[in-house]
Design an enzyme around this catalytic site. Structure first.
Site, PDB file in Angstrom:
ATOM      1  CG  ASP A  69      -2.153   0.871   0.975  1.00 27.45           C
ATOM      2  OD1 ASP A  69      -2.636   0.925  -0.167  1.00 27.45           O
ATOM      3  OD2 ASP A  69      -2.628   1.510   1.929  1.00 27.45           O
ATOM      4  CG  PHE A 150       0.484   4.994 -11.509  1.00 32.67           C
ATOM      5  CD1 PHE A 150       1.748   4.428 -11.494  1.00 32.67           C
ATOM      6  CD2 PHE A 150      -0.271   4.937 -10.336  1.00 32.67           C
ATOM      7  CE1 PHE A 150       2.249   3.811 -10.352  1.00 32.67           C
ATOM      8  CE2 PHE A 150       0.212   4.317  -9.189  1.00 32.67           C
ATOM      9  CZ  PHE A 150       1.486   3.757  -9.202  1.00 32.67           C
ATOM     10  CE1 TYR A 152      -2.260  13.145  -5.630  1.00 35.57           C
ATOM     11  CE2 TYR A 152      -1.931  10.810  -5.190  1.00 35.57           C
ATOM     12  CZ  TYR A 152      -2.689  11.947  -5.062  1.00 35.57           C
ATOM     13  OH  TYR A 152      -3.875  11.915  -4.378  1.00 35.57           O
ATOM     14  CE  LYS A 173       7.017   5.582 -10.112  1.00 35.11           C
ATOM     15  NZ  LYS A 173       5.611   5.417 -10.397  1.00 35.11           N
ATOM     16  CG  HIS A 178       7.180   5.139  -3.475  1.00 34.55           C
ATOM     17  ND1 HIS A 178       7.504   5.742  -4.666  1.00 34.55           N
ATOM     18  CD2 HIS A 178       5.889   4.759  -3.594  1.00 34.55           C
ATOM     19  CE1 HIS A 178       6.441   5.741  -5.454  1.00 34.55           C
ATOM     20  NE2 HIS A 178       5.444   5.136  -4.826  1.00 34.55           N
ATOM     21  NE  ARG A 179       4.241   0.351  -6.053  1.00 33.08           N
ATOM     22  CZ  ARG A 179       4.058   1.542  -6.651  1.00 33.08           C
ATOM     23  NH1 ARG A 179       4.825   1.922  -7.645  1.00 33.08           N
ATOM     24  NH2 ARG A 179       3.104   2.347  -6.260  1.00 33.08           N
TER      25      ARG A 179
END
Ligand code: IMP
Length: 196
Positions: A69, A150, A152, A173, A178-179
């Site tokens: 999440d 996708f 923001y 990216k 973060h992911r």
């Protein structure tokens, strides 16, 4: 050993497969279990939602399950939209609606620091879960730029870069997001658990 990625978001699955080394595991996703209903993400934190998704899918499938999440946490907005990132502008809403609301909320603010945060939960088939997290710090710009990614992405410039996430190539990216960081932390922490 089987591992179910608890998502039906193809974009997310693509990013996860680009980063996580699943060698030796039979990996599938919630797409492979169409009869299992979507998990309701009603937790008050990213941790609560990630754990809920992983545990519900693990129990429903009898497999280990991994769920994530994520959210955007903006300093000047007290960490909002955070766990409400997907539905910031109300329900239903588009990514463009959310971006427009974020720009309205930040109008006239000088502090535009923000971070994306991802929490990943891993559950065994009995529902015992643990979590790791990853963050990516940056700034919210004044108007959207770029078409990749996708959410923001068109408004977020990661620290140390001049381009938004939506202008950077996907490989870049995936290196700093973060992911990505959460997935690397997950791999470091859980590879021994997930070895067949
Ligand atoms: P999820 O938990 O990964 O589905 O993320 C919830 C919401 O956070 C998404 O609907 C997006 O609005 C936002 N979000 C999460 N990750 C990203 C990202 O990598 N880029 C842009 N927005 C993101």
């Amino acid at each position: 050993m089987n591992l179910v990625i608890a998502t039906r978001n193809a974009h997310k699955l693509e990013e996860i497969h680009a980063i996580f080394d699943f060698r030796g595991l039979e990996v599938c996703s919630a797409f492979d279990f169409p009869h299992i209903p979507d998990v309701v993400e009603d937790g008050e934190t990213l941790e609560a939602n990630a754990v809920k998704k992983a545990v519900e899918i693990a129990r429903a499938t009898g497999c280990w399950s991994m769920a994530d999440d994520s959210g955007l946490e903006v300093a000047a907005l007290g960490g909002a939209p955070g766990v409400y990132s997907a539905r910031y502008a109300g329900e239903p809403c588009s990514y463009a609606d959310n971006n427009a609301k974020l720009l309205r909320e930040l109008a006239g603010r000088s502090d535009r620091t923000a971070r994306f945060r991802t929490v990943i939960a891993l559950s065994d088939p009995a529902g015992n879960a643990r979590t790791v997290q990853g963050c990516c710090a940056g700034q919210i710009i004044e108007a959207p730029r770029g078409t990749n990614g996708f959410g923001y992405d068109p408004l977020f410039v990661p620290e140390g870069h001049a381009l938004t996430f939506a202008e950077l190539p996907a490989e870049e990216k995936n290196r700093i997001s973060h992911r990505a960081r959460a997935l690397h932390a997950a791999h470091a922490a859980w590879a021994p658990l997930l070895r067949p």
